[in-house]
Scaffold this active site. Structure first.
Site, PDB file in Angstrom:
ATOM      1  N   ASP A 247      47.712 -15.642  93.085  1.00 42.99           N
ATOM      2  CA  ASP A 247      48.857 -16.533  93.003  1.00 42.99           C
ATOM      3  C   ASP A 247      49.838 -16.049  91.945  1.00 42.99           C
ATOM      4  O   ASP A 247      49.619 -15.044  91.282  1.00 42.99           O
ATOM      5  CB  ASP A 247      48.417 -17.988  92.759  1.00 42.99           C
ATOM      6  CG  ASP A 247      47.663 -18.161  91.451  1.00 42.99           C
ATOM      7  OD1 ASP A 247      48.053 -17.536  90.446  1.00 42.99           O
ATOM      8  OD2 ASP A 247      46.684 -18.934  91.429  1.00 42.99           O
ATOM      9  N   LYS A 269      52.230 -20.143  94.975  1.00 40.26           N
ATOM     10  CA  LYS A 269      53.017 -21.347  95.248  1.00 40.26           C
ATOM     11  C   LYS A 269      53.822 -21.665  93.999  1.00 40.26           C
ATOM     12  O   LYS A 269      53.405 -21.410  92.886  1.00 40.26           O
ATOM     13  CB  LYS A 269      52.115 -22.545  95.555  1.00 40.26           C
ATOM     14  CG  LYS A 269      51.045 -22.333  96.589  1.00 40.26           C
ATOM     15  CD  LYS A 269      50.393 -23.665  96.888  1.00 40.26           C
ATOM     16  CE  LYS A 269      48.992 -23.529  97.422  1.00 40.26           C
ATOM     17  NZ  LYS A 269      48.012 -23.024  96.504  1.00 40.26           N
ATOM     18  N   GLY A 301      44.261 -19.219  85.222  1.00 39.93           N
ATOM     19  CA  GLY A 301      43.462 -20.172  84.457  1.00 39.93           C
ATOM     20  C   GLY A 301      42.039 -20.234  84.953  1.00 39.93           C
ATOM     21  O   GLY A 301      41.382 -19.216  85.172  1.00 39.93           O
ATOM     22  N   MET A 382      51.752 -28.106  84.199  1.00 41.63           N
ATOM     23  CA  MET A 382      52.855 -28.125  85.173  1.00 41.63           C
ATOM     24  C   MET A 382      53.805 -29.294  84.912  1.00 41.63           C
ATOM     25  O   MET A 382      54.235 -29.980  85.835  1.00 41.63           O
ATOM     26  CB  MET A 382      52.300 -28.214  86.609  1.00 41.63           C
ATOM     27  CG  MET A 382      51.314 -27.112  86.948  1.00 41.63           C
ATOM     28  SD  MET A 382      50.333 -27.440  88.430  1.00 41.63           S
ATOM     29  CE  MET A 382      49.262 -28.778  87.867  1.00 41.63           C
TER      30      MET A 382
END
Length: 465
Positions: A247, A269, A301, A382
């Site tokens: 990702d 994403k 992570g 986030m």
């Protein structure tokens, strides 16, 4: 990469060694182990060097170097204490386009000698381009302790197995998987223990059954971005991957650690932009494993901390696909450490809570009344877009507007930035600083410690204040 590492086959090849002292002796020992045909030119030589030449059929020209001595040679080494002679050797080698090594003079070398871990036929070479031979030797000492002497025996055993495996397994990916199993599994342990006969019988039985290696999936936590924060297990399994799904939070330095021929699939994403939907990622993992491939799913992570690793694990379990989970350092821990902010501290915070800051339909649905303890650190993942809601709701439910807040941008990367303020001022600070994702938000009195303790700079490699 400053130089291309290669292994030269020197058996019966003519090599000239200019010089006869102890340094020349060390180089001659390497050359003789490689079964080169060594000629030494020097007025006098070390007695041990004379004995070595006699034992290995070498030649000694009892005089000083002359231009033209390199004719008919395949490789040359200058190891004298005379810089003028060394330079002349290098000049003639360049004119003849011959590989040349001038000891302790990298500028005159077309190749350098590495430090070597010898588990023949397995060889590990460590080079620094002549910048620091001492460091290369230090690395060699570390590797010597990690590679048992039996690895040479294992390398020969696997070499003997290759033709049988190639004849029995036609598919290239399946064949590689099988060889990897032989190199790292119980059969390898038998060889290392000295039971080569038992290991050979086990290989015969495996090939007789005709079982194709099963596909497997590794869900690997890649950490927050700094390759140095990968676990040993993550690195080992990453380098086994046929296909790697990654990702946008996975650092480029981590992808460079993958096998060179691995297929890389980007499935990242970002907010409101799902390049590959999660359901499709799940299906892809299953399909690739069913093809017999070793599949690595790299996740920024930790896979199980806001990483949706649980969903992927469920899908693999239902499909009967073998998988392994490799924990990673989650962004909260890494960002806090690099920012100099302890998430817990005896005097400031006795607990820490990880919370998603990702909004849905412009809202954050949390029980804000549970986030009011001044002795609990809050970490929002986030949360950049949701920051106005976070500050507003925490204050509205009773948190002091003077509560310190830190926003860590691109944690552990060379672009890391730490922005601080309070619940009451953070929005105006962010408006002025304009941070970009990925970011992590830390709320609590522990943020005050950053100014006192300093923070770790990935660029400088040290704590700065």
């Amino acid at each position: 990469m400053h130089a291309l590492p290669v292994f030269l086959r020197l058996e019966s090849r003519p090599v000239l060694l200019v010089g006869g002292g102890t340094v020349a002796l060390r180089k001659a020992r390497f050359l003789c182990r490689a079964r080169a045909r060594v000629t030494v030119v020097a007025p006098a030589i070390d007695p041990a060097l004379a004995t070595l030449l006699e034992q290995h059929g070498g030649e000694w020209l009892r005089r000083r170097y002359r231009r033209g001595d390199l004719a008919g040679r395949d490789l040359v080494i200058a190891a004298t204490a005379d810089e003028t002679v060394n330079a002349a050797v290098a000049d003639e080698a360049a004119a003849r386009r011959l590989p040349v090594n001038v000891v302790d003079t990298p500028a005159l070398c077309s190749f350098t000698f590495p430090a070597i871990v010898d588990r023949d036929p397995l060889l590990v070479a460590i080079g620094t381009g002549g910048a620091s031979p001492v460091l290369a030797r230090a690395v060699r000492r570390r590797l010597e302790t990690q590679l048992p002497a039996g690895f040479g025996r294992l390398a020969r055993f696997l070499g003997d197995c290759r033709d049988r495996v190639r004849a029995a397994v036609s598919d290239e990916s399946a064949r590689r998987r099988l060889l990897e199993q032989l190199a790292e599994g119980p059969i390898a342990e038998q060889v290392l223990a000295g039971d080569e006969a038992g290991a050979a019988a086990a290989v015969d039985a495996l090939l007789a059954r005709g079982e194709a290696p099963r596909g497997e999936v590794f869900l690997i936590g890649a950490g927050p971005g700094d390759p140095d924060l990968l676990t040993f297990r993550a690195l080992r399994l990453l380098q086994r991957g046929d296909v790697i799904l990654y990702d946008r939070l996975v650092g480029k330095g981590i992808l460079e650690l993958a096998r060179r021929d691995a297929e890389l699939l980007y499935v990242g994403k970002r907010r409101a932009e799902h390049t590959v939907p999660q359901d499709e990622i799940n299906r892809t993992l299953v399909e690739l494993a069913r093809q017999g491939k070793c599949v690595v799913r790299l996740k920024g992570g930790d896979p199980f901390v806001f990483g949706r690793g649980g969903e992927e694990m469920d899908e693999l379990a239902r499909a009967g696909i073998p998988f392994q989970i490799v924990p990673g350092i989650t962004a909260a821990n890494a960002a806090a450490c690099y920012a100099g902010i302890p998430l817990t501290h005896r005097d400031y915070a006795q607990s820490v809570r990880f919370v998603t800051g990702h909004t849905k339909d412009g809202e954050l649905r949390h029980r804000w009344e549970e986030f009011q303890s001044p002795t609990e650190t809050l970490v929002f993942y986030m949360g950049l877009v949701g920051l106005p809601i976070i500050c507003e709701q925490l204050v509205a439910h009773g948190r002091d507007p003077a509560t310190p807040v830190a926003l860590v941008e691109k944690a552990t990367s060379p672009e890391q930035r730490v922005i601080t303020g309070t619940l009451g001022t953070m929005m105006s600070v962010v408006e002025a600083e304009k941070p970009e994702p990925p970011t992590l938000i830390i709320v609590g009195d522990v943020v005050r410690l950053a100014a006192e303790l300093g923070w770790y700079s990935p660029v400088e490699g040290r704590v700065v204040r």
